[in-house]
Design a protein around this motif. Structure first.
Motif, PDB file in Angstrom:
ATOM      1  N   UNK A 364       0.008   0.234   2.881  1.00 34.64           N
ATOM      2  CA  UNK A 364       0.610  -1.094   2.953  1.00 34.64           C
ATOM      3  C   UNK A 364      -0.217  -2.018   3.838  1.00 34.64           C
ATOM      4  N   UNK A 365      -0.656  -1.512   4.979  1.00 34.31           N
ATOM      5  CA  UNK A 365      -1.483  -2.305   5.885  1.00 34.31           C
ATOM      6  C   UNK A 365      -2.752  -2.767   5.182  1.00 34.31           C
ATOM      7  N   UNK A 366      -3.381  -1.850   4.442  1.00 34.15           N
ATOM      8  CA  UNK A 366      -4.620  -2.205   3.746  1.00 34.15           C
ATOM      9  C   UNK A 366      -4.365  -3.227   2.640  1.00 34.15           C
ATOM     10  N   UNK A 367      -3.218  -3.115   1.979  1.00 34.44           N
ATOM     11  CA  UNK A 367      -2.881  -4.072   0.931  1.00 34.44           C
ATOM     12  C   UNK A 367      -2.645  -5.477   1.493  1.00 34.44           C
ATOM     13  N   UNK A 368      -2.131  -5.557   2.718  1.00 36.75           N
ATOM     14  CA  UNK A 368      -1.788  -6.842   3.316  1.00 36.75           C
ATOM     15  C   UNK A 368      -2.972  -7.527   3.992  1.00 36.75           C
ATOM     16  N   UNK A 369      -4.097  -6.853   4.111  1.00 40.78           N
ATOM     17  CA  UNK A 369      -5.271  -7.436   4.776  1.00 40.78           C
ATOM     18  C   UNK A 369      -5.875  -8.551   3.923  1.00 40.78           C
TER      19      UNK A 369
END
Length: 480
Positions: A364-369
């Protein structure tokens, strides 16, 4: 039902020493009596102490996210090492807890607390909104008048320094600044007072006077902008005391206003059902304000917004105050309070729950970057062009690779755009990029980075400092 983890217990401890002492008690088996109630909402037990009688301690989780600690020890720390040790023992797989009934003294205290809550609820009209806070208009106008007087004193000093130039600053000038910084303490503008002290700390550096000129000029520009905008704002409020407080910027906080949670709630600055994950943490000493600042940078897992928590501990009272630290679980809160600010608004919460990180959270963190460096840089530049804005905004960006070019590192995105990395933006006691050499090659490719930006006045370029890297399996923290 209690859901305890080591990370959660760590977060409750007032400082690192309490964590160590609590863990030592659990490791040494200092709890001959360890009990848990059938509903698993209360832990209680006895801990061996220096006296004949053991210390009786308990942790009551009847209100989830707001535990109540009790102990018969004389410690001023809250929670004490005994209650922490009991929780560490519960988390440990090597400790067993006996199921037991609630002790009568704890049951009585629960009953009294419930009656207080019932009385409070009965006093409020059911379904009626809370009455807005009443403002004492005469007291407000009197305070604003005093603030304007203080700002006028600061304005004259700034104009004097600009007129004569920094090259003319001598011991007599520094003494004048010191006296006026102390004098500003009488005018309800502690934020402006601290900003002047920051300038004073720079000018006191006789050994590197020329090296600090750029920073001193930046601070003078900041002070001038703070005086100008604050005077215009306060004069307007003095004419109309019913006008709302400034919430589109951090101006009130820059002057020194300490926002109350009730104020933020009335102003609608809350969010419901939020999950936050800490990506970076740093504690540093703010000598201008005379306090330690524990700062955490968090991502809102719903929309990717980067939030900031700041916990201030005055030097004189630091030992008696809870010390924040790195946090490794996901924080869940029903109500998040959001302070006025820009890209990285400060937040706070009163009650929370915690859960362990899952692989889906890293994804999720990587998707939101942010994937586009030009878009991120545009937002950053729009913020830092305001002299009163945070000069080091933080952003989460995706990168194709982290590469070393000579003695420096760069972030490169999928479109081959680059962001140069430096190591001296934040007050870290080490060089974060030195840790990069210890990472696996795949952790430096197609991952996500949290970075702090700053505009270098001397070179007129935008640079960044690497704070953490998020991969598919872990968060690599480069500040500590």
């Amino acid at each position: 039902m209690i859901s305890l983890t080591e990370a959660y217990v760590d977060s409750l401890a007032p400082n690192a020493g309490a964590i160590k002492n609590g863990r030592d008690l659990a490791r040494k088996g200092s709890f001959p009596l360890r009990c848990v109630t059938e509903d698993q909402k209360l832990l209680f037990g006895e801990c061996k102490g220096s006296g004949k009688e053991p210390y009786r301690c308990s942790i009551d989780f009847v209100q989830e996210g707001n535990p109540v600690y009790r102990c018969t020890c004389p410690s001023r720390q809250f929670p004490c090492k005994h209650t922490l040790g009991l929780m560490y023992a519960y988390v440990s797989s090597s400790s067993t807890f006996e199921t037991a009934d609630i002790p009568s003294d704890v049951a009585d205290k629960r009953d009294k607390a419930e009656k207080r809550e019932e009385k409070k609820a009965a006093a409020e009209k059911e379904g009626a909104p809370k009455a807005p806070r009443k403002v004492n208009k005469s007291a407000l106008v009197k305070k604003i008048t005093s603030q304007l007087e203080g700002l006028s004193i600061l304005e004259k000093l700034v104009l004097q320094l600009v007129h004569h130039g920094l090259g003319s600053v001598d011991k007599k000038t520094i003494q004048l600044i010191e006296e006026q910084a102390k004098q500003l303490g009488n005018y309800y503008i502690p934020g402006a007072q601290a900003a002047l002290r920051e300038l004073l700390l720079l000018l006191r550096n006789d050994d590197e006077r020329e090296a600090i000129y750029t920073s001193a000029i930046e601070q003078l520009i900041y002070l001038q902008a703070l005086v100008k905008k604050s005077k215009a704002y306060l004069e307007k409020r003095a004419e109309d005391p019913d006008s709302p407080m400034e919430t589109d910027s951090a101006l009130e906080e820059l002057l020194g206003h300490a926002w109350q949670l009730a104020e933020l709630q009335e102003l609608g600055r809350t969010r419901s059902n939020v999950e936050l994950l800490q990506l970076s943490f740093l504690s540093y000493a703010d000598h201008a304000r005379g306090e330690f600042v524990d700062t955490g940078w968090w991502i809102d897992l719903a929309d990717g917004t980067i939030r900031v928590t700041r916990h201030m501990r005055p030097f004189r009272a630091a030992k008696q105050m809870k010390e924040e630290d790195s946090f490794f679980a996901v924080v869940q809160t029903d109500e998040l309070f959001v302070y006025p600010g820009e890209l990285n608004a400060r937040v706070r919460w009163e009650q929370s729950r915690f859960r362990e990180l899952e692989e889906a959270d890293y994804r999720k963190v990587k998707q939101l970057a942010a994937a586009s460096y030009p878009d991120v840089i545009k937002k950053v530049k729009n913020q830092i062009k305001n002299p009163l804005s945070d000069k080091m905004p933080v952003a989460l960006v995706a990168f194709q690779a982290i590469e070393r070019i000579g003695d420096t590192y760069i972030l490169r995105d999928a479109q081959n755009k680059q962001i140069p990395l430096v190591t001296n933006l934040l007050e870290a006691p080490h060089q974060p990029t030195a840790i990069l050499e210890l990472l696996q090659p795949e952790e430096l490719q197609e991952q996500t980075a949290l970075i702090a930006f700053r505009h270098e006045l001397d070179s007129n370029r935008l640079v960044a400092q690497l704070m953490s890297i998020t991969t598919d399996r872990r968060i690599v923290r480069l500040l500590y």
